[in-house]
Scaffold this motif. Structure first.
Motif, mmCIF file in Angstrom:
data_model
loop_
_atom_site.group_PDB
_atom_site.id
_atom_site.type_symbol
_atom_site.label_atom_id
_atom_site.label_comp_id
_atom_site.label_asym_id
_atom_site.label_seq_id
_atom_site.Cartn_x
_atom_site.Cartn_y
_atom_site.Cartn_z
ATOM 1 N N CYS A 549 17.941 84.275 43.241
ATOM 2 C CA CYS A 549 18.101 82.627 43.560
ATOM 3 C C CYS A 549 17.078 81.898 42.858
ATOM 4 C CB CYS A 549 18.010 82.572 45.176
ATOM 5 S SG CYS A 549 19.417 83.203 46.080
ATOM 6 N N ALA A 550 15.871 82.468 42.811
ATOM 7 C CA ALA A 550 14.751 81.696 42.066
ATOM 8 C C ALA A 550 15.006 81.661 40.677
ATOM 9 C CB ALA A 550 13.556 82.443 42.180
ATOM 10 N N ASP A 551 15.774 82.502 39.992
ATOM 11 C CA ASP A 551 15.754 82.408 38.437
ATOM 12 C C ASP A 551 16.994 81.338 38.253
ATOM 13 O OD1 ASP A 551 14.122 84.334 38.088
ATOM 14 O OD2 ASP A 551 15.384 86.128 37.755
ATOM 15 N N THR A 552 17.920 81.294 39.130
ATOM 16 C CA THR A 552 19.030 80.587 39.086
ATOM 17 C C THR A 552 18.950 78.947 39.678
ATOM 18 O OG1 THR A 552 20.270 81.740 40.680
ATOM 19 C CG2 THR A 552 20.656 82.300 38.555
ATOM 20 N N GLY A 553 17.666 78.714 40.119
ATOM 21 C CA GLY A 553 17.733 77.404 40.963
ATOM 22 C C GLY A 553 18.475 77.373 42.423
ATOM 23 N N VAL A 554 18.802 78.472 42.689
ATOM 24 C CA VAL A 554 19.435 78.071 44.234
ATOM 25 C C VAL A 554 18.808 78.181 45.283
ATOM 26 C CG1 VAL A 554 21.299 79.502 45.571
ATOM 27 C CG2 VAL A 554 21.614 79.295 43.267
ATOM 28 N N ASP A 555 18.601 77.308 46.186
ATOM 29 C CA ASP A 555 17.583 77.048 47.388
ATOM 30 C C ASP A 555 18.284 77.554 48.583
ATOM 31 O OD1 ASP A 555 15.968 76.118 49.126
ATOM 32 O OD2 ASP A 555 15.406 74.050 48.353
ATOM 33 N N LEU A 556 17.556 78.649 48.815
ATOM 34 C CA LEU A 556 18.056 79.313 50.158
ATOM 35 C C LEU A 556 17.924 78.466 51.466
ATOM 36 C CD1 LEU A 556 16.958 83.101 49.631
ATOM 37 C CD2 LEU A 556 19.214 82.314 49.771
ATOM 38 N N ASP A 557 16.798 77.937 51.402
ATOM 39 C CA ASP A 557 16.563 76.945 52.556
ATOM 40 C C ASP A 557 17.761 75.724 52.611
ATOM 41 O OD1 ASP A 557 14.405 78.505 53.283
ATOM 42 O OD2 ASP A 557 13.026 76.894 52.592
ATOM 43 N N TRP A 558 18.053 75.230 51.418
ATOM 44 C CA TRP A 558 18.976 74.310 51.640
ATOM 45 C C TRP A 558 20.347 74.710 51.800
ATOM 46 C CZ3 TRP A 558 23.124 72.266 48.969
ATOM 47 C CH2 TRP A 558 23.369 71.010 48.988
ATOM 48 N N TYR A 559 20.742 75.876 51.430
ATOM 49 C CA TYR A 559 22.097 76.494 51.691
ATOM 50 C C TYR A 559 22.172 77.025 53.082
ATOM 51 C CZ TYR A 559 24.049 75.664 47.060
ATOM 52 O OH TYR A 559 24.291 75.257 45.651
ATOM 53 N N LEU A 560 21.105 77.461 53.719
ATOM 54 C CA LEU A 560 21.232 78.255 54.998
ATOM 55 C C LEU A 560 20.387 77.207 56.295
ATOM 56 C CD1 LEU A 560 20.026 81.813 53.574
ATOM 57 C CD2 LEU A 560 22.498 81.055 54.487
ATOM 58 N N TYR A 561 19.386 76.829 55.979
ATOM 59 C CA TYR A 561 18.699 76.540 57.389
ATOM 60 C C TYR A 561 18.585 75.081 57.484
ATOM 61 C CZ TYR A 561 17.111 81.295 55.972
ATOM 62 O OH TYR A 561 17.067 82.631 55.606
ATOM 63 N N ARG A 562 19.667 74.388 57.213
ATOM 64 C CA ARG A 562 19.946 72.957 57.507
ATOM 65 C C ARG A 562 21.353 72.604 58.203
ATOM 66 N NH1 ARG A 562 22.919 69.938 54.129
ATOM 67 N NH2 ARG A 562 23.736 70.915 52.289
ATOM 68 N N ASP A 563 21.241 71.559 59.268
ATOM 69 C CA ASP A 563 22.800 71.293 59.488
ATOM 70 C C ASP A 563 23.414 70.430 58.451
ATOM 71 O OD1 ASP A 563 22.617 72.399 62.155
ATOM 72 O OD2 ASP A 563 21.253 70.988 62.727
#
Length: 639
Positions: A549-563
């Protein structure tokens, strides 16, 4: 361009190497009821792949059904493939062996279609590994016309966007009719000689239930939020409707279930007694996307059981559905089967039984030929308030009454399944899981000091096409903290067995469940870093995924931990499950206020959108003494 079906078997090279791997029976084929056809004598060839090990994928109903449906066609062949375990992959790469089918051990190049069954998202890296091992071009837009068509179906493709870069087609909904229609199109493609891949995909997109990812593009706002996924061709549907089989009695599959030569996770003859569910559990994707309810008749089920046992030699029958005790004729059906097989070695089981549907009469029918050892119930939440939030309408009193009845009638072990991390959950709700487990155990001890209770706890993952699709997911640290609360409360009683899983794989499942097309890059990078079998604790590596995710710019917090808010575009909005998005939002709002919704098979329609949209009614019942008869649906505004 015709495919080269003369591509031969790799068995001669494979066989001497099987001594180097564990469980070589995974790879040899030869099961009872296997179908083998000559590749040179057919007009189309399918390789049906379950992207997990043989013992997990072999019993899969979707694979078994499509295998029969396609092989019944005289000019079509279908074979099966399963993901190789790490030791076999190492051997294959060391010796230059490609991915192969288990029937004839041919590589993907010998097939027109490479079809994946995706029951869960954690098989995505295995899918990429199979493409790589099979020499199939990874990215769909780069594939040549003589390469196999790469398609996927199953519940996980109701959000196909994290795989959009790799799939030629995705099939949403029931696959029986689609497979036959698509097979006819593939045969035209191979016989025409002048069709491009693009032309084939354009024709396939006209089939209801078929999605062609390259015909769509996502549009993002300046803040990175998805606004919409839109067609880029005039002839592409704005929303792809799922395919729904209206009459299960016309499709009595599997007739000749494949019987393995080695141990698998399920060894029973499985009959799907109905498809769909209207209980309205807000966390349950399967229940939402398979609406409306369609039942098989009692007579058809009995015929399938009789024929299936005769053809397979199996001794257990599983009566399958999302909530099998809800079949409107379940008592009569189980009574008939109990009478027919009493005194034989044949046992009957309902793998999914709701707490409020359990009764001794039904259980007695299922246990005439066996010992009363264990029962499994899924309260899902530990408090009344929490069960109202998730619309799991069984009360604590229902659960305790079911447990009391079971223990009093000879059962010795009850398993209870729960989730944590649900919307609005408090520590009091979490501790309610422990309290309910202990109450059930206390009832068990009154009927025998050796009676046991197992409490299994899993982390909640929001899924597309459910009222909770807008919810934030709990991070692993919070799930671990909540498990700790339960562990501390139940630690004193050894007769209560607490089971739980590492929450880290839930991060990957959550990302892939609700990710958009940008997540495909992380899937590909995780595969390149060695990710395989992400649903298996012994090989899963969370650090590998975090690096991807870090290598490809995918933000786990943004995809997972927000309404998400109501107006945000969701990656699956263009996949039409039949459910109105506005109704899902309203049901989500009801959940936040702990308002329950009744099962719409027994009440007037509450306008979720499925029945009018598909022009198919629920097959509904109404209690009448000991039997349940069928009544037509009451449409919104008509009653």
């Amino acid at each position: 361009m015709p495919i080269d079906r003369s591509t031969g078997s790799v068995w001669e090279c494979l066989e001497p190497l099987l001594t180097q791997v564990r469980k070589p029976a995974r790879y040899v084929g030869g099961e009872t009821n296997i179908v083998v056809k000559e590749h040179g004598e057919v007009d189309s060839a399918w390789l049906l792949v379950y992207p997990d090990t043989y013992e997990v994928g072999q019993p899969n109903q979707g694979i078994q059904i499509l295998y029969e449906v396609l092989n019944e066609r005289p000019r079509t062949l279908a074979e099966r493939g399963f993901a190789p375990w790490g030791d076999m992959e190492a051997v294959m790469r060391a010796h230059g062996l490609p991915f192969f089918s288990v029937e004839t051990h041919r590589p993907p190049q010998a097939f027109d279609v490479l079809g994946f069954s995706l029951a869960t998202e954690v098989g995505y890296t295995n899918l990429l590994n199979i493409l790589d091992l099979g020499g199939v071009t990874r990215h769909a837009t780069a594939r040549a016309d003589d390469e196999p068509l790469v398609i996927a179906g199953g519940h996980a493709v109701f959000n196909p966007e994290p795989l959009a870069s790799f799939l030629d087609l995705a099939i949403a909904g029931d696959g029986e009719e689609v497979a036959r229609e698509l097979d006819g199109l593939v045969q035209e493609w191979r016989s025409a000689g002048d069709w491009s891949r693009e032309h084939l995909l354009g024709r396939a997109a006209r089939i209801e239930g078929v999605y062609v990812p390259r015909f769509y593009e996502p549009r993002y706002g300046p803040d990175g939020r998805l606004e919409a996924t839109e067609p880029v061709r005039a002839d592409a549907r704005r929303a792809v409707p799922k395919r729904t089989l209206s009459d299960l009695d016309e499709w009595p599959y599997p007739k000749k279930q494949l019987v393995p030569l080695t141990e698998t996770v399920h060894e029973r003859y499985s009959v799907e007694i109905f498809r769909g569910c209207t209980r309205g559990c807000r966390f349950c994707q399967a229940g939402m996307i398979t609406r409306p309810v369609r039942e098989r008749s009692r007579e058809t089920i009995k015929e399938m059981v009789s024929e299936g046992l005769e053809n397979s030699g199996l001794e257990e029958v599983g009566l399958l559905s999302l909530s099998s005790a809800d079949h409107s004729d379940i008592r009569g059906l189980c009574g008939d089967l109990g009478d027919q097989y009493e005194g034989t070695n044949t046992s009957l089981s309902l793998p999914s039984t709701r707490v409020d549907a359990f009764n001794v009469e039904l259980a007695d029918e299922l246990t005439r030929n066996g010992r009363r050892t264990g029962l499994t119930f899924a309260p899902e939440a530990g408090t009344e308030r929490m069960r109202k939030v998730i619309n799991k309408t069984a009360s604590e009193q229902d659960m305790l009454q079911a447990a009391e009845t079971a223990f009093a009638n000879g059962w010795r072990h009850i398993k209870l399944y729960f989730m944590i991390g649900l919307p609005t959950e408090t520590d009091e709700d979490v501790l309610g899981i422990a309290e309910l487990g202990l109450k059930v155990l206390a009832l068990g001890k009154r009927h025998g000091r050796k009676n046991k209770v197992t409490v299994s706890v899993g982390g909640f993952i929001p899924k597309p096409h459910t009222p909770f699709q807008w919810c934030a997911q709990d991070p692993p640290e919070e799930i671990k903290r909540k498990i700790g609360l339960i562990k501390e409360r139940v630690a004193a009683d050894r007769n209560l067995n607490l089971r739980y899983h590492d929450p880290e794989p839930g991060v990957v499942e959550g990302l892939l469940s609700r990710g958009d097309r940008r997540v495909a890059a992380a899937v590909e990078r995780a595969f390149e870093l060695g990710a395989r079998f992400d649903g298996w604790a012994e090989v899963f590596d969370p650090d590998r995924w975090r690096r991807a995710c870090a290598d490809t710019g995918v933000d786990l917090d943004w995809y997972l931990y927000r309404d998400r808010d109501e107006g945000e575009g969701l990656p699956w909005d263009h996949m039409d499950s039949g459910l109105d998005k506005s109704w899902l939002w309203e049901d989500y709002q009801d959940s936040l206020h702990a308002r329950e919704l009744d099962d719409c098979r027994w009440i007037p329609c509450y306008d979720c959108g499925v029945c009018p949209g598909l022009d198919i009614d629920h097959q509904t019942g109404y209690a009448q003494g000991d039997t349940l008869g069928l009544l037509p649906i009451v449409r919104a505004g008509t009653g």
